[in-house]
Design a protein around this motif. Sequence first.
Motif, PDB file in Angstrom:
ATOM      1  N   ARG A 182       0.662  -1.230   0.127  1.00  0.00           N
ATOM      2  CA  ARG A 182      -0.083   0.020   0.161  1.00  0.00           C
ATOM      3  C   ARG A 182       0.880   1.126   0.083  1.00  0.00           C
ATOM      4  O   ARG A 182       2.282   1.086   0.467  1.00  0.00           O
ATOM      5  N   ASP A 184       0.776   6.044   0.040  1.00  0.00           N
ATOM      6  CA  ASP A 184       0.161   6.974  -0.021  1.00  0.00           C
ATOM      7  C   ASP A 184       1.151   8.049  -1.029  1.00  0.00           C
ATOM      8  O   ASP A 184       2.264   8.020  -0.755  1.00  0.00           O
ATOM      9  N   HIS A 189      -4.265   7.357  -2.398  1.00  0.00           N
ATOM     10  CA  HIS A 189      -4.119   6.435  -1.819  1.00  0.00           C
ATOM     11  C   HIS A 189      -3.885   5.265  -2.788  1.00  0.00           C
ATOM     12  O   HIS A 189      -5.036   5.028  -3.657  1.00  0.00           O
ATOM     13  N   THR A 191      -2.566   1.028  -4.065  1.00  0.00           N
ATOM     14  CA  THR A 191      -2.050  -0.325  -3.586  1.00  0.00           C
ATOM     15  C   THR A 191      -1.323  -0.662  -4.989  1.00  0.00           C
ATOM     16  O   THR A 191      -1.665  -0.553  -5.968  1.00  0.00           O
ATOM     17  N   ALA A 207      -9.585   6.288  -0.260  1.00  0.00           N
ATOM     18  CA  ALA A 207      -8.778   5.064   0.111  1.00  0.00           C
ATOM     19  C   ALA A 207      -9.803   3.661   0.312  1.00  0.00           C
ATOM     20  O   ALA A 207      -9.518   2.757  -0.162  1.00  0.00           O
ATOM     21  N   ASP A 211      -9.265  -0.987  -2.637  1.00  0.00           N
ATOM     22  CA  ASP A 211      -9.230  -2.693  -2.825  1.00  0.00           C
ATOM     23  C   ASP A 211     -10.355  -3.232  -3.637  1.00  0.00           C
ATOM     24  O   ASP A 211     -10.112  -4.238  -4.233  1.00  0.00           O
TER      25      ASP A 211
END
Lengths: 224, 185
Positions: A182, A184, A189, A191, A207, A211
């Motif tokens: 992950r 920033d 934000h 991954t 954020a 996912d």
Amino acid sequence: VTVNCIDFHRSIGANPEARDPALQQHRAACPACEGYAQEMLRLNGLIRSALQVPVPAAQPFKATEPAQRGWLALAASLVAGVGLAGLIWFAAPSSALAKAAAEHIAQEPDSLAVTADRIPDAAIDAELRANGMHLRSALGDVSFYSTCVVQGNKVPHLVVQTTGGPVTVIMLTKATIRTAERFDEQSYHGTLLPLERGAMVVLAKNAAVVDAVADKVRNAIAFD
Amino acid sequence: MNRPVQGTERQRRFAAIVEPLRADLFRFALWLSRDRQVAEDVVQETLLRAWRSLDSLKDAQAAKYWLLTIARREHARLYERKRHVTVNLDDLIATESAMLASEINRPDDEVHTVRRALLTLDDEYREPLMLQVLMGYTTEEIAAHMSLNQGAVLTRLFRARNRLRTALGLNVGDNDNTAGDGEEQ
């Protein structure tokens, strides 16, 4: 307009099929130039035949960088300043990849517009196939797709619309990372995920939606 | 900035425009580069860039000119890249010339001889000749394509044929100076 022999040779030598009346008139009156014209027409036919080299069967159109051939080609890229980016790509720490992705989308602010426009999955699939991938399941909600240059490599760049805002996905097809991370980066934000080939970077202002989009895209896209 | 794809209709339009021109595109790239691999790279890069700028093509009748203009630019870019790795350009040309010349079955015929002579022409002469004879370009179109004035194009075309005649043993009197007007220095 009167044409002399030098004018005639100059004109017919440049274009044996010229049909200017003044040229025709001179040709009719000058046997030497008539012979020259016939010779040039015959030569032109031979040139046409010679230029028509056999054409190989059409290769499928691939929207990817032509393959570099061998270390000499790599050296050429280094000289040209192109291959350097590729080396950085392979050797770069994950943070550099995240930074490159964030910098890239900063150059394409329109891609992050919240919009109801959607690109059909079939079109996405066709684009991915040009990059050695395809859709194995519906993706949907993609509002932007482009093959972009990131760190010197042409890669798929898409934006998925969610209720929590747009999410950018960049397929880093030539990157190598070992584990998911992950990050920033520049108010984003995100991954980084290893894939079967290369890696994928997913980033958004929100954020909470990263996912879910990462899972969706990773499950939907397969490599050929 | 890149535009998002518009779906299959765009792909169909692209295929309808480009597919009939692929043979011309390959031959153009091959005669520019005299290198089959570079030519194939040029074709791929040209298709990629054409795909991305398809919306800029307003008149399908201008597709060949549009495509070859892109190809010329891509060739310049790729050829410069290749030239960096070529230790001896003459060796490269000799190798590629042999490759190209070997593609026909009757090495003794006139077409073979002309093909070899074409390979020895300077790029500045071979390209306008190819555009005129193979692609059907007018002098005006060649001038625009190569950023030359029409007088310069006519001079190059004359000189190209004159040098071929010399290479083929046909030249009995003319020389390049016959077409001295119009060529840029």
